[in-house]
Design an enzyme around this catalytic site. Structure first.
Site, mmCIF file in Angstrom:
data_model
loop_
_atom_site.group_PDB
_atom_site.id
_atom_site.type_symbol
_atom_site.label_atom_id
_atom_site.label_comp_id
_atom_site.label_asym_id
_atom_site.label_seq_id
_atom_site.Cartn_x
_atom_site.Cartn_y
_atom_site.Cartn_z
ATOM 1 N N CYS A 1 39.404 45.015 39.982
ATOM 2 C CA CYS A 1 40.530 44.113 39.783
ATOM 3 C C CYS A 1 41.862 44.811 40.010
ATOM 4 O O CYS A 1 42.116 45.873 39.459
ATOM 5 C CB CYS A 1 40.439 43.568 38.361
ATOM 6 S SG CYS A 1 41.853 42.618 37.929
ATOM 7 N N GLU B 1 45.990 38.628 42.481
ATOM 8 C CA GLU B 1 44.687 38.513 43.146
ATOM 9 C C GLU B 1 43.874 37.369 42.557
ATOM 10 O O GLU B 1 43.940 37.092 41.360
ATOM 11 C CB GLU B 1 43.890 39.796 42.944
ATOM 12 C CG GLU B 1 44.445 40.963 43.721
ATOM 13 C CD GLU B 1 43.588 42.209 43.542
ATOM 14 O OE1 GLU B 1 44.057 43.273 43.960
ATOM 15 O OE2 GLU B 1 42.471 42.123 42.991
#
Ligand code: SF4
Length: 351
Positions: free
Chosen positions: A339, A95
């Site tokens: 996250c 990501e």
């Protein structure tokens, strides 16, 4: 992945020069190619028009340029934050987040595919560790994100706070920083770079020796060893006394204060006693300066059972203990900004 070829995005100009000379080409070509890639952002040798067709073909045989592919893009409705799921050449995913601040556009990048550290509140931890990212894959996240914006809106700051523990991929992260700040390439000042670590003591000591002007953040998340070891297994290897001694030495060596990250978790680490303990531990780390703690309202992650405590209430408790505490501006709340959650959802088929 083409294993016989060389990842050109990971090479510094002097390393590229050695390769170009070995191909029998003049060394000025290395500078030209480096500039094409890192300044002009040309990622296809066939489009490097300063080079002959024959040399373009030779380069193609010797090197590869693989930018991560943006597989998914989630734009926040409440601010300009955009979260990207980036596909790598071996099918792995990481990501990257682009955040807009008044001082510029910042990318939060991943440094590993997965993570070994096992923090209990983290969406990446249950998926385990797969591999380290190469320097080119770290840089590639920035270049892939920049492709969606005009040149004037390019990334001007970087935070190494995505998936992975940056100091567990030490050599590649250092090479990435050299590439990012190289004057012949992107030339970003490392003053615009923050590196966040869960507290790997030997690497923090090694980083102090590099004397880089970046900002180091250390994730504490608890002020006593029992709570911290339960939340962050790394604490069993490097308990708080050892970690904070390394932080104090880092400050003495570099003159740069460390920011401490603290995710406020209801009922786990947000009591007045926790604030008092944090004050007692942090005050001696930077004598003559008030320590700085960045409070993060913990992001809810499916399956962890943790909920956010009141960061504002804990901030007041810390101020009373002589600690400067700020509450991190939460960007992109509506796009699962925890996250690793986007990757986790993609891997488990959830949406
Ligand atoms: S919080 Fe960071 S260090 Fe901890 S498991 Fe997640 S990615 Fe790794």
């Amino acid at each position: 992945m083409e294993p016989q070829k060389i990842d050109i995005l990971s090479l510094l100009p002097e390393q590229l020069e050695a390769e170009i000379l070995a191909m029998g080409a003049p060394k000025f070509r290395a500078k030209q190619i480096f500039r094409q890639i890192h300044v002009k952002r040309v990622f296809d040798f066939a489009k490097m028009t300063e080079l002959s067709k024959q040399f373009q073909a030779q380069l193609n045989d010797r090197f590869y340029i693989n930018l991560p592919k943006i597989e998914q893009k989630l734009a926040s409705c409440v601010d300009d934050t955009v979260k990207y799921l980036c596909g790598l050449s071996d099918g792995s995913r990481v990501e990257t987040v682009r955040m807009v601040y008044h001082h510029g556009n910042t990318a939060c990048i991943s440094t590993q595919v997965g993570c070994k550290m096992g923090c209990q509140f983290c969406a990446s931890a249950p998926l385990g560790f797969i591999r380290n990212l190469t320097p080119g894959e770290m840089l590639g996240q920035i270049y892939a994100v920049d492709q969606g914006y005009p040149e004037s809106a390019r990334i001007s700051g970087v935070v190494l706070m995505g998936i992975g523990e940056p100091l567990d991929n030490y050599e590649n992260v250092m090479q990435f920083l050299r590439l990012l700040s190289h004057p012949e390439g992107r030339g970003m000042s490392l003053r615009h770079v923050s590196l966040s670590s869960c507290g790997l003591v030997p690497q923090i000591r090694r980083l102090a020796e590099e004397d880089l002007p970046l900002t180091l953040s250390v994730s504490l998340h608890a002020a006593d060893d029992a709570t911290r070891s339960a939340l962050m297994p790394v604490n069993r290897r490097y308990p708080l006394d050892e970690l904070l001694a390394a932080c104090g030495d880092y400050f003495r060596k570099t003159g740069r204060r460390i920011t401490f990250e603290y995710a406020v978790i209801a009922g786990e680490n947000d009591s007045p006693a926790a604030a008092a303990m944090l004050g007692k531990r942090l005050r001696p780390v930077f004598p003559k300066q008030r320590p700085h703690v960045n409070l993060i309202p913990v992001n809810p992650v499916k399956g962890t059972g943790f909920t956010a405590g009141s960061a504002v209430r804990f901030q007041k408790l810390l101020e009373r203990e002589g600690i400067n505490a700020t509450v991190r501006r939460t960007l992109g709340d509506d796009i699962s900004a925890a996250c690793g959650q986007l990757r986790r959802d993609a891997m488990t088929g959830e949406t």
